[in-house]
Design a protein around this motif. Structure first.
Motif, PDB file in Angstrom:
ATOM      1  N   ILE A   1       0.879  -1.170   0.000  1.00 45.06           N
ATOM      2  CA  ILE A   1       0.000   0.000   0.000  1.00 45.06           C
ATOM      3  C   ILE A   1       0.907   1.207   0.000  1.00 45.06           C
ATOM      4  N   GLU A   2       0.649   2.139  -0.895  1.00 48.67           N
ATOM      5  CA  GLU A   2       1.465   3.347  -0.970  1.00 48.67           C
ATOM      6  C   GLU A   2       0.567   4.561  -0.797  1.00 48.67           C
ATOM      7  N   ARG A   3       0.967   5.456   0.111  1.00 44.93           N
ATOM      8  CA  ARG A   3       0.224   6.702   0.323  1.00 44.93           C
ATOM      9  C   ARG A   3       1.230   7.846   0.356  1.00 44.93           C
ATOM     10  N   THR A   4       0.782   9.015   0.004  1.00 43.15           N
ATOM     11  CA  THR A   4       1.706  10.144  -0.044  1.00 43.15           C
ATOM     12  C   THR A   4       1.013  11.413   0.428  1.00 43.15           C
ATOM     13  N   ILE A   5       1.826  12.362   0.906  1.00 41.49           N
ATOM     14  CA  ILE A   5       1.264  13.632   1.384  1.00 41.49           C
ATOM     15  C   ILE A   5       2.318  14.716   1.178  1.00 41.49           C
ATOM     16  N   LEU A   6       1.839  15.933   0.939  1.00 39.35           N
ATOM     17  CA  LEU A   6       2.750  17.070   0.767  1.00 39.35           C
ATOM     18  C   LEU A   6       2.599  17.968   1.992  1.00 39.35           C
ATOM     19  N   ILE A   7       3.732  18.277   2.611  1.00 41.11           N
ATOM     20  CA  ILE A   7       3.718  18.984   3.893  1.00 41.11           C
ATOM     21  C   ILE A   7       4.458  20.315   3.770  1.00 41.11           C
ATOM     22  N   ALA A   8       3.860  21.368   4.282  1.00 39.87           N
ATOM     23  CA  ALA A   8       4.471  22.703   4.215  1.00 39.87           C
ATOM     24  C   ALA A   8       5.468  22.880   5.348  1.00 39.87           C
ATOM     25  N   ALA A   9       6.555  22.154   5.280  1.00 41.65           N
ATOM     26  CA  ALA A   9       7.633  22.267   6.265  1.00 41.65           C
ATOM     27  C   ALA A   9       8.898  21.732   5.617  1.00 41.65           C
ATOM     28  N   PRO A  10      10.048  22.197   6.075  1.00 38.93           N
ATOM     29  CA  PRO A  10      11.306  21.723   5.473  1.00 38.93           C
ATOM     30  C   PRO A  10      11.574  20.257   5.795  1.00 38.93           C
ATOM     31  N   ILE A  11      12.357  19.621   4.939  1.00 33.44           N
ATOM     32  CA  ILE A  11      12.571  18.187   5.019  1.00 33.44           C
ATOM     33  C   ILE A  11      13.181  17.769   6.358  1.00 33.44           C
ATOM     34  N   GLU A  12      14.089  18.588   6.911  1.00 36.32           N
ATOM     35  CA  GLU A  12      14.725  18.217   8.180  1.00 36.32           C
ATOM     36  C   GLU A  12      13.686  18.153   9.309  1.00 36.32           C
ATOM     37  N   ARG A  13      12.750  19.090   9.253  1.00 35.76           N
ATOM     38  CA  ARG A  13      11.681  19.122  10.263  1.00 35.76           C
ATOM     39  C   ARG A  13      10.799  17.866  10.137  1.00 35.76           C
ATOM     40  N   VAL A  14      10.431  17.536   8.899  1.00 36.11           N
ATOM     41  CA  VAL A  14       9.566  16.381   8.678  1.00 36.11           C
ATOM     42  C   VAL A  14      10.302  15.092   9.062  1.00 36.11           C
ATOM     43  N   TRP A  15      11.584  15.024   8.725  1.00 30.77           N
ATOM     44  CA  TRP A  15      12.391  13.862   9.102  1.00 30.77           C
ATOM     45  C   TRP A  15      12.340  13.641  10.614  1.00 30.77           C
TER      46      TRP A  15
ATOM     47  N   ILE B   1       1.267  13.461  10.918  1.00 28.65           N
ATOM     48  CA  ILE B   1       2.647  13.922  10.698  1.00 28.65           C
ATOM     49  C   ILE B   1       2.636  15.361  10.172  1.00 28.65           C
ATOM     50  N   ARG B   2       1.734  15.622   9.216  1.00 34.23           N
ATOM     51  CA  ARG B   2       1.649  16.977   8.654  1.00 34.23           C
ATOM     52  C   ARG B   2       1.265  17.984   9.734  1.00 34.23           C
ATOM     53  N   ALA B   3       0.286  17.625  10.558  1.00 35.40           N
ATOM     54  CA  ALA B   3      -0.157  18.542  11.609  1.00 35.40           C
ATOM     55  C   ALA B   3       1.003  18.860  12.549  1.00 35.40           C
ATOM     56  N   LEU B   4       1.765  17.843  12.933  1.00 37.20           N
ATOM     57  CA  LEU B   4       2.902  18.054  13.833  1.00 37.20           C
ATOM     58  C   LEU B   4       3.959  18.920  13.163  1.00 37.20           C
ATOM     59  N   ALA B   5       4.257  18.656  11.891  1.00 41.61           N
ATOM     60  CA  ALA B   5       5.334  19.361  11.195  1.00 41.61           C
ATOM     61  C   ALA B   5       4.951  20.811  10.908  1.00 41.61           C
ATOM     62  N   GLU B   6       3.687  21.034  10.524  1.00 39.55           N
ATOM     63  CA  GLU B   6       3.274  22.384  10.128  1.00 39.55           C
ATOM     64  C   GLU B   6       2.940  23.246  11.337  1.00 39.55           C
ATOM     65  N   ASP B   7       2.495  22.620  12.413  1.00 44.97           N
ATOM     66  CA  ASP B   7       2.147  23.362  13.621  1.00 44.97           C
ATOM     67  C   ASP B   7       3.342  24.063  14.218  1.00 44.97           C
ATOM     68  N   SER B   8       4.471  23.360  14.226  1.00 41.62           N
ATOM     69  CA  SER B   8       5.595  23.875  15.007  1.00 41.62           C
ATOM     70  C   SER B   8       6.825  24.099  14.145  1.00 41.62           C
ATOM     71  N   THR B   9       6.595  24.540  12.888  1.00 36.08           N
ATOM     72  CA  THR B   9       7.739  24.887  12.062  1.00 36.08           C
ATOM     73  C   THR B   9       8.526  25.990  12.755  1.00 36.08           C
ATOM     74  N   PRO B  10       9.804  25.757  13.011  1.00 36.14           N
ATOM     75  CA  PRO B  10      10.589  26.748  13.760  1.00 36.14           C
ATOM     76  C   PRO B  10      10.628  28.105  13.052  1.00 36.14           C
ATOM     77  N   GLU B  11      10.543  29.184  13.846  1.00 35.83           N
ATOM     78  CA  GLU B  11      10.553  30.536  13.289  1.00 35.83           C
ATOM     79  C   GLU B  11      11.856  30.811  12.551  1.00 35.83           C
ATOM     80  N   ALA B  12      12.910  30.159  13.009  1.00 35.71           N
ATOM     81  CA  ALA B  12      14.240  30.400  12.466  1.00 35.71           C
ATOM     82  C   ALA B  12      14.301  30.180  10.956  1.00 35.71           C
ATOM     83  N   LEU B  13      13.315  29.447  10.432  1.00 31.40           N
ATOM     84  CA  LEU B  13      13.353  29.140   9.006  1.00 31.40           C
ATOM     85  C   LEU B  13      13.062  30.356   8.133  1.00 31.40           C
ATOM     86  N   GLY B  14      12.292  31.304   8.667  1.00 29.82           N
ATOM     87  CA  GLY B  14      11.868  32.437   7.867  1.00 29.82           C
ATOM     88  C   GLY B  14      12.967  33.401   7.591  1.00 29.82           C
TER      89      GLY B  14
END
Lengths: 140, 108
Positions: free
Chosen positions: A5-19, B95-108
């Motif tokens: 099963i493969e699922r994907t999502i696009l997240i508005a955060a940098p890769i290091e944060r998501v990692w 995962i998205r909620a966690l990542a987008e909620d607390s994106t560090p300010e330092a990134l801007g």
């Protein structure tokens, strides 16, 4: 031959944060388990309020793009599955793709095993969309 | 049962057997072999695998054994995979909620 099963999502955060979210016990205990997690070497112990515990064995960790673990579902008839995360930067966002596979152990005769090893079994992937379409095709 | 369904579907000839049975309503090892590039004994083996997975049912008509498609196991397997997929969608959303909620300010 894969059962996956493969699922994907696009997240508005940098890769290091998501990692960080995907791989650290602190966060896994929230998005995967719901009652915390702790890591000891390659073993991550997950806890669920209602479902008890499970052990994940990390089999690949290539920051910040590749993370995989085996998940012993601990349910009769369901062996351990492989969960693979792939992270990729897309502009200022991060794509996360997860593939879970291996919940069915192939039981095939010798001829089929030989053909599977030869890698020319026809390329069928048990992907959800395929299976749903197929179920409709042969529905009577 | 799910495991047997996957194993049964892994083979392109067996998928073709299911297609033919669905198309014609029923078939025998002989009529199937006439439309497939494999021998009648091979078709019989494939039908046995499909039978074990509950994907076909045999009906005796005089000297003939006719096979028909049983689609319930396919629908059940598809439903099971849909539930697994929904679980992953929920986890990826978390995962998205966690990542987008607390994106560090330092990134801007």
């Amino acid at each position: 031959m894969t059962d996956s099963i493969e699922r994907t999502i696009l997240i508005a955060a940098p890769i290091e944060r998501v990692w960080d979210i995907v791989t650290t016990p602190e966060h896994m205990g929230q998005w995967f388990g719901d009652a915390g997690a702790e890591r000891d070497g390659d073993v991550i112990k997950m806890r669920w309020a209602e479902h008890g515990e499970a052990e994940l064995r990390v089999v690949r960790s290539e920051p910040p793009t590749g993370f995989a673990y085996r998940w012993d579902a601990n349910v009769a008839g369901i062996g351990d599955t492989l969960v693979e995360f792939t992270l990729a930067t897309e502009g200022d966002r991060t794509r996360v793709t997860v593939v879970e596979s291996g919940w069915t152990k192939l039981r095939t005769d010798a001829d089929e095993q030989a053909r599977l090893r030869a890698g020319n079994e026809g390329g069928w992937k048990h992907e959800l969309g395929d299976l749903e379409r197929y179920a409709q095709t042969v529905a009577v | 049962m799910t495991e047997d369904v996957f194993t049964a579907l892994a083979d392109p000839t067996r998928r073709r057997v299911l297609d033919l049975l669905a198309e014609h309503g029923h078939g025998t090892a002989t009529t199937l072999a006439a439309e497939l590039p494999v021998s009648r004994p091979a078709v019989i083996k494939h039908l046995a695998v499909l039978d074990r997975a509950g994907l076909v049912a045999a009906q005796r008509h005089g000297r003939e054994v006719r096979y028909v498609v049983c689609s319930a196991p396919l629908a059940e397997t598809a439903a099971w995979m849909a539930r697994l997929a929904a679980s992953w969608d929920a986890r990826l959303d978390a995962i998205r909620a966690l990542a987008e909620d607390s994106t560090p300010e330092a990134l801007g």
